[in-house]
Scaffold this motif. Structure first.
Motif, PDB file in Angstrom:
ATOM      1  N   LEU A 182      11.740  19.676  -6.597  1.00  0.00           N
ATOM      2  CA  LEU A 182      10.990  19.360  -7.888  1.00  0.00           C
ATOM      3  C   LEU A 182      11.849  18.922  -9.001  1.00  0.00           C
ATOM      4  N   LEU A 183      13.076  19.345  -9.104  1.00  0.00           N
ATOM      5  CA  LEU A 183      13.852  19.056 -10.593  1.00  0.00           C
ATOM      6  C   LEU A 183      14.567  17.415 -10.402  1.00  0.00           C
ATOM      7  N   ARG A 184      14.685  17.120  -8.943  1.00  0.00           N
ATOM      8  CA  ARG A 184      15.032  15.848  -8.967  1.00  0.00           C
ATOM      9  C   ARG A 184      14.046  14.699  -9.177  1.00  0.00           C
ATOM     10  N   LEU A 185      12.803  15.146  -9.194  1.00  0.00           N
ATOM     11  CA  LEU A 185      11.745  14.415  -9.638  1.00  0.00           C
ATOM     12  C   LEU A 185      11.993  14.152 -11.087  1.00  0.00           C
ATOM     13  N   PHE A 186      12.231  15.234 -11.688  1.00  0.00           N
ATOM     14  CA  PHE A 186      12.415  15.029 -13.227  1.00  0.00           C
ATOM     15  C   PHE A 186      14.001  14.567 -13.503  1.00  0.00           C
ATOM     16  N   GLY A 187      14.588  13.771 -12.923  1.00  0.00           N
ATOM     17  CA  GLY A 187      15.835  13.222 -13.115  1.00  0.00           C
ATOM     18  C   GLY A 187      16.887  14.319 -13.023  1.00  0.00           C
ATOM     19  N   ASN A 188      16.860  15.385 -12.759  1.00  0.00           N
ATOM     20  CA  ASN A 188      17.956  16.269 -12.809  1.00  0.00           C
ATOM     21  C   ASN A 188      18.841  15.948 -11.568  1.00  0.00           C
ATOM     22  N   THR A 189      19.937  15.561 -11.858  1.00  0.00           N
ATOM     23  CA  THR A 189      20.910  15.390 -10.694  1.00  0.00           C
ATOM     24  C   THR A 189      22.207  16.200 -10.780  1.00  0.00           C
ATOM     25  N   SER A 190      22.260  17.237 -11.766  1.00  0.00           N
ATOM     26  CA  SER A 190      23.287  18.050 -11.920  1.00  0.00           C
ATOM     27  C   SER A 190      23.426  19.339 -11.212  1.00  0.00           C
ATOM     28  N   SER A 191      22.140  19.743 -11.174  1.00  0.00           N
ATOM     29  CA  SER A 191      22.014  21.220 -10.494  1.00  0.00           C
ATOM     30  C   SER A 191      22.089  21.004  -8.980  1.00  0.00           C
ATOM     31  N   LYS A 192      22.575  21.940  -8.581  1.00  0.00           N
ATOM     32  CA  LYS A 192      22.845  22.339  -7.131  1.00  0.00           C
ATOM     33  C   LYS A 192      22.149  23.245  -6.237  1.00  0.00           C
ATOM     34  N   LYS A 193      21.643  24.361  -7.062  1.00  0.00           N
ATOM     35  CA  LYS A 193      21.065  25.293  -6.343  1.00  0.00           C
ATOM     36  C   LYS A 193      20.177  26.051  -7.411  1.00  0.00           C
ATOM     37  N   LYS A 490       5.455  10.442  -3.972  1.00  0.00           N
ATOM     38  CA  LYS A 490       4.652   9.340  -3.326  1.00  0.00           C
ATOM     39  C   LYS A 490       3.953   8.411  -4.679  1.00  0.00           C
ATOM     40  N   ALA A 491       4.067   9.211  -5.528  1.00  0.00           N
ATOM     41  CA  ALA A 491       3.212   8.549  -7.065  1.00  0.00           C
ATOM     42  C   ALA A 491       4.034   7.100  -7.436  1.00  0.00           C
ATOM     43  N   GLU A 492       3.077   6.245  -7.860  1.00  0.00           N
ATOM     44  CA  GLU A 492       3.785   5.048  -8.323  1.00  0.00           C
ATOM     45  C   GLU A 492       3.858   5.137  -9.775  1.00  0.00           C
ATOM     46  N   ASP A 493       3.092   5.525 -10.580  1.00  0.00           N
ATOM     47  CA  ASP A 493       3.473   6.143 -12.022  1.00  0.00           C
ATOM     48  C   ASP A 493       3.729   7.523 -11.905  1.00  0.00           C
ATOM     49  N   PHE A 494       4.853   7.941 -12.072  1.00  0.00           N
ATOM     50  CA  PHE A 494       5.227   9.381 -12.086  1.00  0.00           C
ATOM     51  C   PHE A 494       4.375  10.302 -13.393  1.00  0.00           C
ATOM     52  N   ASP A 495       4.688   9.669 -14.442  1.00  0.00           N
ATOM     53  CA  ASP A 495       4.042  10.167 -15.685  1.00  0.00           C
ATOM     54  C   ASP A 495       2.592  10.699 -15.659  1.00  0.00           C
ATOM     55  N   GLU A 496       1.999   9.655 -15.007  1.00  0.00           N
ATOM     56  CA  GLU A 496       0.367   9.747 -15.007  1.00  0.00           C
ATOM     57  C   GLU A 496       0.135  10.787 -13.884  1.00  0.00           C
ATOM     58  N   ALA A 497       0.791  10.742 -12.873  1.00  0.00           N
ATOM     59  CA  ALA A 497       0.536  11.446 -11.701  1.00  0.00           C
ATOM     60  C   ALA A 497       0.882  12.990 -12.135  1.00  0.00           C
ATOM     61  N   VAL A 498       1.852  13.117 -12.821  1.00  0.00           N
ATOM     62  CA  VAL A 498       2.416  14.663 -12.988  1.00  0.00           C
ATOM     63  C   VAL A 498       1.210  15.145 -14.045  1.00  0.00           C
ATOM     64  N   HIS A 499       1.075  14.124 -14.854  1.00  0.00           N
ATOM     65  CA  HIS A 499       0.087  14.711 -15.852  1.00  0.00           C
ATOM     66  C   HIS A 499      -1.594  14.986 -15.125  1.00  0.00           C
ATOM     67  N   ASP A 500      -1.747  14.186 -14.322  1.00  0.00           N
ATOM     68  CA  ASP A 500      -3.123  14.618 -13.427  1.00  0.00           C
ATOM     69  C   ASP A 500      -2.805  15.944 -12.721  1.00  0.00           C
ATOM     70  N   LEU A 501      -1.755  16.182 -12.240  1.00  0.00           N
ATOM     71  CA  LEU A 501      -1.623  17.128 -11.288  1.00  0.00           C
ATOM     72  C   LEU A 501      -1.650  18.330 -12.078  1.00  0.00           C
ATOM     73  N   ILE A 502      -1.018  18.399 -13.123  1.00  0.00           N
ATOM     74  CA  ILE A 502      -0.927  19.671 -14.028  1.00  0.00           C
ATOM     75  C   ILE A 502      -2.239  20.007 -14.517  1.00  0.00           C
ATOM     76  N   LYS A 503      -3.149  19.096 -14.863  1.00  0.00           N
ATOM     77  CA  LYS A 503      -4.379  19.214 -15.283  1.00  0.00           C
ATOM     78  C   LYS A 503      -5.378  19.843 -14.134  1.00  0.00           C
ATOM     79  N   LYS A 504      -5.009  19.211 -13.135  1.00  0.00           N
ATOM     80  CA  LYS A 504      -5.907  19.587 -11.894  1.00  0.00           C
ATOM     81  C   LYS A 504      -5.322  21.057 -11.405  1.00  0.00           C
ATOM     82  N   ASN A 505      -4.132  21.423 -11.303  1.00  0.00           N
ATOM     83  CA  ASN A 505      -3.802  22.863 -10.837  1.00  0.00           C
ATOM     84  C   ASN A 505      -4.381  23.794 -11.956  1.00  0.00           C
ATOM     85  N   PHE A 506      -4.346  23.404 -13.312  1.00  0.00           N
ATOM     86  CA  PHE A 506      -4.836  24.388 -14.343  1.00  0.00           C
ATOM     87  C   PHE A 506      -6.347  24.661 -14.385  1.00  0.00           C
TER      88      PHE A 506
END
Ligand code: ADP
Ligand code: MG
Length: 704
Positions: A182-193, A490-506
């Motif tokens: 999940l962190l990698r998806l948000f561009g975090n490349t420094s955390s290891k664990k 798998k999402a083509e547009d990450f921002d849109e996909a993440v927005h939709d997913l948050i809304k869906k989960n809630f």
């Protein structure tokens, strides 16, 4: 005033911690071990030999004569088998002290008597303990002298987990892996664990040891099975956060010193709601260390209490009618470089990563509410959950005003544009500073509450291991993260996909959010309307373990196999059955050998008094007569209820082990126990105190 304690100096002095390892181990060996602790892997025997040798030398300097693998079988308490460091005598008649790498990393206790729920056939009783190098070894000093304790996992010959630690470590790996995705998806490349952190708040009671020993119920079952309420209970609220009495203060001081030496960061202590009830909370630690430390805390409380002429009661409900004890399990997930995934920041509505994490946790808890409820089930907790003091038996999530508002915005309009701010708290007193207020008030009635940057799971029982709840939390959240990553990767547009997913989960799981009073009857009705499970007892909760969704999830993340879950289910039924059986037999014993004989004696005193008064020529004996009649009637009722309990217990005991038997104990034996208690408690209010065969509630909780 007692001796001066230099906390910084004694802290961790009995722990084979990083500092000690760095000082004592050759550089290469230290580095190898450190890599394994951080990244996993196998320790070769040569390296293990070096570590074992240094560990032994260090332990001997601390006075240790023995070592033990320290593990957590399914009995709920820890187990150990001590071996002295000595070798066979040499021709000179002397012995050497030795401890090999093999002895450090692997043990083979004769495990046939530990509960395995059928996992180990009796002909294959082998069990192995394996060193958990992520939790440091320590030297414990007690009446047995000093012992080097090595935290270990415990499994069967075929590799199935027979303990709490193995699945906990597996669940920590699962949440690490999915959080990193999940962190990698948000561009975090420094955390290891990513590691779950846990801070358990431990509640307990203290009673005088001499009085404790006069009560068979406390001795055998850890709780009172009879007992009338004293004239004063907890209604004055004068104990909560009250000044700590000297005897207790001196006990707490010794507990703290012991814990600090063992590297447990005991931090908070105070009186709790009920008289004689207290709480201890350490600073949070990595989940597996926190679980080990909580066991150390429970053992230390018990041991030090004895040294102070007291007994520590860890039972969830030692006294009927008085608040019981729980354990608040504070939980968060943090990266190795210090990012707490549950930190909303000042403007949570803009913190997309946080909102996704939060929405996943909400989804996880809603999907597996029954399983989470089960993780807090133990026989003692049946007396708390749902009874007006602890959280209700219904799982719901408290988010607080600020986050609930963000969720509201997201669900209704699809976007969240603002976050409610905390503002200033003005006291109206010039000499007091204005304080920055939290954005959210607290809610004490929610079983699963967001508290700033962590969730607090409040259902756990005081005596129970916190391993179970954390295994479930780690795994259900790992599953929700994994599902989210499957979509987002798998999402083509990450921002849109993440927005939709948050809304869906809630939107889909909003029903689990509840910010109101969890103790109210309206909530029970409302929860039912929302379709939330209300699992009222341990026996009803146990089947959650082997539900299709549970098995699928635990297997997917390698936390439990189906066979392991089935074995745990069996162990839990057995544990419930045995607990109630002990309680029932204790009641039978107390009623027949202590209570009924005492009451019979009392009736004789009354009868003698009537005769004596009359013989003295006074005919006014109505008081004595009335007492005698009342007592005799209750005595008769006691005898009748006692016989009913004897019958129910015998019937239950003769049944085949398993779910049906546990259910019978829950429904029939528990009821018969309650029925026996009623006339006995009434008798206690009538019978001459001098003649009552055991200390009363008042003696126990007000005279510590
Ligand atoms: P409360 O006000 O809830 O009674 P306490 O101070 O008694 O608070 O206990 C709170 C517990 O939560 C402590 O063990 C504390 O270390 C722990 N805690 C604090 N922050 C976190 C966190 N981020 N993750 C896990 N546990 C935490
Ligand atoms: Mg607290």
């Amino acid at each position: 005033m007692g001796e001066y304690v230099n906390v910084a100096e004694i802290f961790g002095e009995n722990v084979f911690n990083d500092t000690v390892m760095q000082e004592r181990l050759p550089k290469k060996v230290y580095q190898k071990l450190k890599d394994i602790i951080e990244e996993g892997g196998d320790l070769d025997l040569a390296t293990a030999d070096v570590i074992a040798h240094e560990m032994k030398e260090w332990a001997i300097e601390k006075g240790a004569t023995h070592y033990t693998h320290w593990f957590q079988p399914l009995t709920g308490v820890t187990a150990e088998k001590h071996d002295a460091f000595i070798t066979a005598p040499l021709p000179s008649g002397k012995v050497l002290m030795s401890f090999s790498g093999k002895e450090l990393i692997k043990g083979e206790p004769d495990a046939s008597s530990f509960p395995s729920g059928g996992l180990r056939a009796t002909f294959e009783a082998r069990g192995y303990t394996a060193w958990d190098c992520t939790s440091p070894a320590f030297v414990r000093q007690d009446a047995a002298g000093a012992t080097l304790c090595i935290p270990t996992a415990f499994c069967s010959y075929t590799g199935e987990a027979l303990d709490q630690k193995t699945p906990l470590l597996r669940s920590m790996e699962a949440i690490d892996k999915q959080s990193m995705r999940l962190l990698r998806l948000f561009g975090n490349t420094s955390s290891k664990k990513v590691t779950p952190s846990v801070g358990p708040e431990q509640e307990y009671f203290l009673v005088d040891a001499e009085k404790f020993l006069q009560r068979k119920d406390l001795i055998y079952s850890g709780r009172t099975l009879f007992g009338a309420m004293p004239p004063k209970g907890q209604e004055m609220d004068d104990h909560y956060f009250g000044t700590i009495r000297q005897r207790i203060a001196s006990f707490m001081k010794d507990v703290n010193i012991e814990l600090w030496k063992l590297g447990v960061s005991a931090k908070t202590q105070h009186n709790e709601v009920a008289p004689a009830q207290h709480e201890l909370a350490p600073i949070y630690a990595e989940a597996n260390v926190a679980v080990d430390h909580n066991h150390i805390v429970m053992q230390t409380l018990k041991r030090v209490a004895c040294q102070h002429g007291m007994k520590c009661l860890l039972h969830e409900k030692p006294f009927a009618g008085v608040n019981g004890s729980g354990k608040h399990n504070n939980w968060s997930i943090t990266t190795d470089d210090g990012i707490n995934l549950l930190d909303p920041g000042k403007t949570p509505h803009e913190n997309i990563q946080f909102l996704l994490v939060l929405s996943c946790i909400i989804q996880a808890v809603d999907r597996h509410a029954g399983l989470l409820r089960e993780s807090a089930a133990d026989p003692g907790n049946d007396h708390r959950l749902g009874a007006n003091e602890a959280p209700p038996a219904i799982i719901s999530i408290f988010l607080g005003e600020q986050l609930e508002d963000v969720v509201e915005q997201l669900v209704s309009t699809g976007v969240a544009t603002s976050s409610i701010r905390g503002g200033k708290l003005t006291t109206g007193v010039k000499s007091l500073p204005d304080l920055n207020k939290d954005a959210t008030d607290r809610n004490r009635t929610s079983p699963f509450a967001f508290t700033g940057n962590k969730f607090e799971f409040r259902m756990v029982g005081s005596r129970d291991s916190i391993a179970g709840p954390n295994i479930v939390l780690n795994t259900i959240v790992a599953e929700a993260f994994s599902d989210a990553c499957d979509i987002l990767e798998k999402a083509e547009d990450f921002d849109e996909a993440v927005h939709d997913l948050i809304k869906k989960n809630f939107s889909e799981h909003q029903r689990i959010i509840f910010n109101g009073n969890g103790y109210s009857d309206e909530w029970v009705a409302e929860a039912e309307r929302r379709g939330l499970p209300n699992i009222r007892s341990m026996v009803e909760a146990i089947p959650e373990l082997t539900k299709k969704e549970s098995v699928k999830m635990f297997e997917k993340f390698g936390v439990f196999t189906k066979a392991e879950l089935e074995s745990r289910e069996e162990v839990k039924y057995e544990n419930y059955t045995k607990t109630i059986n002990i309680e029932a037999k204790t009641m039978i014993d107390m009623a027949s050998k202590q209570i009924i004989p005492a009451v019979v004696k009392y009736t004789k005193v009354l009868a003698d008094s009537i005769n004596a008064v009359k013989a003295a020529g006074v005919n006014e004996v109505t008081v004595q007569k009335k007492l005698l009649e009342e007592t005799s009637a209750l005595l008769k009722q006691t005898q009748k209820s006692l016989n009913a309990l004897i019958e129910a217990e015998a019937k239950a005991n003769a049944m085949e082990e398993g779910k049906r038997q546990a259910k019978f104990y829950h429904e029939k034996v528990v009821m018969a126990m309650e029925e026996l208690r009623v006339p006995v408690d009434e008798l206690e209010m009538i019978v001459d105190k001098e003649m009552w065969p055991m200390p009363s509630y008042g003696d126990l909780i007000f005279e510590v």
